[in-house]
Motif scaffolding. Sequence first.
Motif, mmCIF file in Angstrom:
data_model
loop_
_atom_site.group_PDB
_atom_site.id
_atom_site.type_symbol
_atom_site.label_atom_id
_atom_site.label_comp_id
_atom_site.label_asym_id
_atom_site.label_seq_id
_atom_site.Cartn_x
_atom_site.Cartn_y
_atom_site.Cartn_z
ATOM 1 N N TYR A 1 0.843 -1.207 0.000
ATOM 2 C CA TYR A 1 0.000 0.000 0.000
ATOM 3 C C TYR A 1 0.872 1.249 0.000
ATOM 4 O O TYR A 1 0.681 2.172 -0.802
ATOM 5 C CB TYR A 1 -0.920 -0.023 1.229
ATOM 6 C CG TYR A 1 -1.642 1.272 1.507
ATOM 7 C CD1 TYR A 1 -2.705 1.679 0.705
ATOM 8 C CD2 TYR A 1 -1.260 2.093 2.561
ATOM 9 C CE1 TYR A 1 -3.361 2.869 0.960
ATOM 10 C CE2 TYR A 1 -1.915 3.281 2.826
ATOM 11 C CZ TYR A 1 -2.967 3.666 2.024
ATOM 12 O OH TYR A 1 -3.606 4.847 2.270
ATOM 13 N N SER A 2 1.869 1.274 0.891
ATOM 14 C CA SER A 2 2.769 2.436 0.967
ATOM 15 C C SER A 2 3.639 2.539 -0.278
ATOM 16 O O SER A 2 3.819 3.620 -0.836
ATOM 17 C CB SER A 2 3.647 2.328 2.214
ATOM 18 O OG SER A 2 2.844 2.296 3.370
ATOM 19 N N ASN B 1 1.675 3.864 -3.157
ATOM 20 C CA ASN B 1 1.374 5.289 -3.021
ATOM 21 C C ASN B 1 2.577 6.136 -3.383
ATOM 22 O O ASN B 1 2.440 7.185 -4.017
ATOM 23 C CB ASN B 1 0.898 5.604 -1.608
ATOM 24 C CG ASN B 1 -0.605 5.456 -1.477
ATOM 25 O OD1 ASN B 1 -1.342 5.992 -2.296
ATOM 26 N ND2 ASN B 1 -1.049 4.709 -0.497
ATOM 27 N N ARG C 1 2.899 8.687 -6.801
ATOM 28 C CA ARG C 1 3.195 10.118 -6.689
ATOM 29 C C ARG C 1 4.623 10.436 -7.103
ATOM 30 O O ARG C 1 5.126 11.518 -6.822
ATOM 31 C CB ARG C 1 2.975 10.568 -5.242
ATOM 32 C CG ARG C 1 1.536 10.580 -4.836
ATOM 33 C CD ARG C 1 1.388 11.051 -3.415
ATOM 34 N NE ARG C 1 1.978 10.107 -2.486
ATOM 35 C CZ ARG C 1 2.987 10.389 -1.676
ATOM 36 N NH1 ARG C 1 3.523 11.579 -1.683
ATOM 37 N NH2 ARG C 1 3.459 9.475 -0.855
ATOM 38 N N ALA D 1 0.291 14.815 0.778
ATOM 39 C CA ALA D 1 -0.297 13.481 0.611
ATOM 40 C C ALA D 1 -1.434 13.274 1.605
ATOM 41 O O ALA D 1 -2.491 12.739 1.254
ATOM 42 C CB ALA D 1 0.777 12.414 0.803
ATOM 43 N N ARG E 1 -5.365 12.830 0.674
ATOM 44 C CA ARG E 1 -5.941 11.521 0.972
ATOM 45 C C ARG E 1 -6.733 11.521 2.268
ATOM 46 O O ARG E 1 -6.904 10.473 2.903
ATOM 47 C CB ARG E 1 -4.841 10.467 0.986
ATOM 48 C CG ARG E 1 -4.534 10.074 -0.444
ATOM 49 C CD ARG E 1 -3.225 9.388 -0.679
ATOM 50 N NE ARG E 1 -2.869 8.408 0.285
ATOM 51 C CZ ARG E 1 -1.597 8.131 0.600
ATOM 52 N NH1 ARG E 1 -0.624 8.807 0.041
ATOM 53 N NH2 ARG E 1 -1.333 7.203 1.452
ATOM 54 N N GLU F 1 5.688 5.510 3.992
ATOM 55 C CA GLU F 1 5.701 6.208 2.708
ATOM 56 C C GLU F 1 6.787 7.260 2.657
ATOM 57 O O GLU F 1 7.522 7.379 1.680
ATOM 58 C CB GLU F 1 4.356 6.894 2.497
ATOM 59 C CG GLU F 1 3.441 6.118 1.616
ATOM 60 C CD GLU F 1 2.186 6.910 1.330
ATOM 61 O OE1 GLU F 1 1.166 6.489 1.850
ATOM 62 O OE2 GLU F 1 2.247 7.921 0.625
ATOM 63 N N VAL G 1 -4.903 2.984 -5.108
ATOM 64 C CA VAL G 1 -3.688 2.243 -5.489
ATOM 65 C C VAL G 1 -3.850 0.728 -5.322
ATOM 66 O O VAL G 1 -2.948 -0.029 -5.656
ATOM 67 C CB VAL G 1 -2.443 2.711 -4.688
ATOM 68 C CG1 VAL G 1 -2.120 4.161 -4.996
ATOM 69 C CG2 VAL G 1 -2.632 2.489 -3.199
#
Lengths: 392, 243
Positions: A7-8, A11, A15, A279, A283, A307, B101
Amino acid sequence: MSLPISYSVRNVRARLRRTSLTIAVIALAVVASAVFLALISSLQRTLVSTGSPANLVVLRKGSDNDGSSMLTLEAYQAIRFFDGIARNAEGQPIVSPEMVVQPTVRAVSGTRENVLARGVEPMALVVHDRVRIVAGRMFRPSSGEAVLGAGTVGRYQGARLGEELAFGRRRWRVVGIMEAAGSSFESEVWVDARELASDANRPFPYSGIRLRVAAGADRDALVRRIEDDPRYALEAKPETDYYAEQAKSSRSLYVLLVVLAVPVGIAAGLGAANTMFAAVQARTVEIGTLRALGFSRATILRAFLLESFGVAMVGFAVGAVGTLALAAGIGAVLGDIGFTAATFTTNLVALRVGAGDLAAAFLFAAAIGIIGGLLPAWRAARLRPVEALRKA
Amino acid sequence: MPEPLIALRDVSRVYRRGADDVHALEHVSLTIAGGLFAALMGPSGSGKSTLLNLLSGIDRPSGGDVVVAGKRLNDLSEDALARWRSRHVGLIFQFYNLIPVLSALENVELPLLLTALDRRERLARARLALDVVGLGARAAHAPAELSGGEQQRVAIARAIVTDPDLIIADEPTGDLDARNADQILRLLLELSHELQKTVVMVTHDPRASEWVDIVFHLEKGVLKETYAGGAGKARAPATGGPP
């Protein structure tokens, strides 16, 4: 249970372009810190490797280097027959009287640099057993000849085999090139000791003595014998200690490191924080959703820290590649880097980026990522789901 | 009559906005039995979404009791509420709120990360949930690659994957065209009537009342009226659909 690392990672990847400026600043901090650390460690390596543990340096009491010391012929003649000094096959003591001066020499670039000119006698090649003539030959006494350290070749005008190097009041014909395993002897010019003393108008023939302690002899006793001799007021120390003290002058480079790398590091940290705040802002609803689904504050905090750390690691990777490329480029284009040591002579150092330098830069980048990400991640974790979802 | 899954007693919610108090809900009492499909309706600002947030434990009341699935939610901390939600509530939002994502399958797997299931079991359940909403073939797609209706079906799969007692849907058809809206309402009805889930939905859509068992009508933070919906009157057959 936490969010998956993917997930991290995804992300960060999503970006990557928007984050490129932050990555660039972190990379810059990595380059600045790694290059300076590499310079310092390269300089220290060069200086420390110059000394031999079997050798003693004898200087006038109170002198901390060759350049500020002086010694009479009488002192040299007395000391060379002290007990505990090694002898060569012919039974001669392995003692090298040396005269050090620091004349200016015109570099190829046109600027003037102080070079270390060492006046020696043939015994110097025995005492400094890592010095080898790799081209041409050793100079002949009293004939105006010079042997150049490999690092100086091509750096100064006339610093080539067969050409003439001008310093002091005359020109010296280059008859040999010497190497010394990367040590600082490779930054020196060696000529006949008597010729150098007379050219430099020195009242004493020598600056100091280097000598080899006999195998099995009591080194400390020899040191005491030299230092306690009431006639000459001398001090003696192992050559390794002598060069380690010279290397201390490189500590001033740490100041430069702090002055240059730390502000860039702070800027990079602020950049990372800014990126992560953006971020979190972008989000908010996503964070609210995750909280609404039941993920804890700690999970959100960890995910956003990860992240920020990821961004810093991309920055580190870019910076590490940049550092290696820069070091290779400097080596190829500029050759060795000239360092003016405490003695004002120029030490030529091959810049080598070691694993330790990169490891330190890695820790620097990681700290930037974690510290920069802490506040935004904290803010993300503090968001109440009902408020975060209201933004939808 | 089954035990009520939801019981609200004299519930109020007051927000502070600057110097003013905003009374979003005033003295609302209601019960909803397990397995019912309920709609909260009323004009904008009537307190529907506030009521929904209280039922799902996303928000806490200023006064009164909120008891859901036998648990009084008033006193739970933020993290305790989060844990409770992860076990008992499935959430569906107007704008789907999928994680961009992550793939459809990973989005559905997300709530299962909070359970003790291993990865193999999690993925098997997530696939099953996607099959239930008819999107098994789209499991690998990112949300951006799916239509609005498909995204909302992924969100429904995410809401049911933990087998919760209560499914909360905030304007689930608000962003969809009529055809997709009907599909979503049919799906929610099936969840309620076939799988015995309690579904509470906020909606503006006047046609939605035809699909539900019961309608709670709010105005200005007050529960004005409770009446049977189309499905409640007919208790429609399993295939569902408005009469």
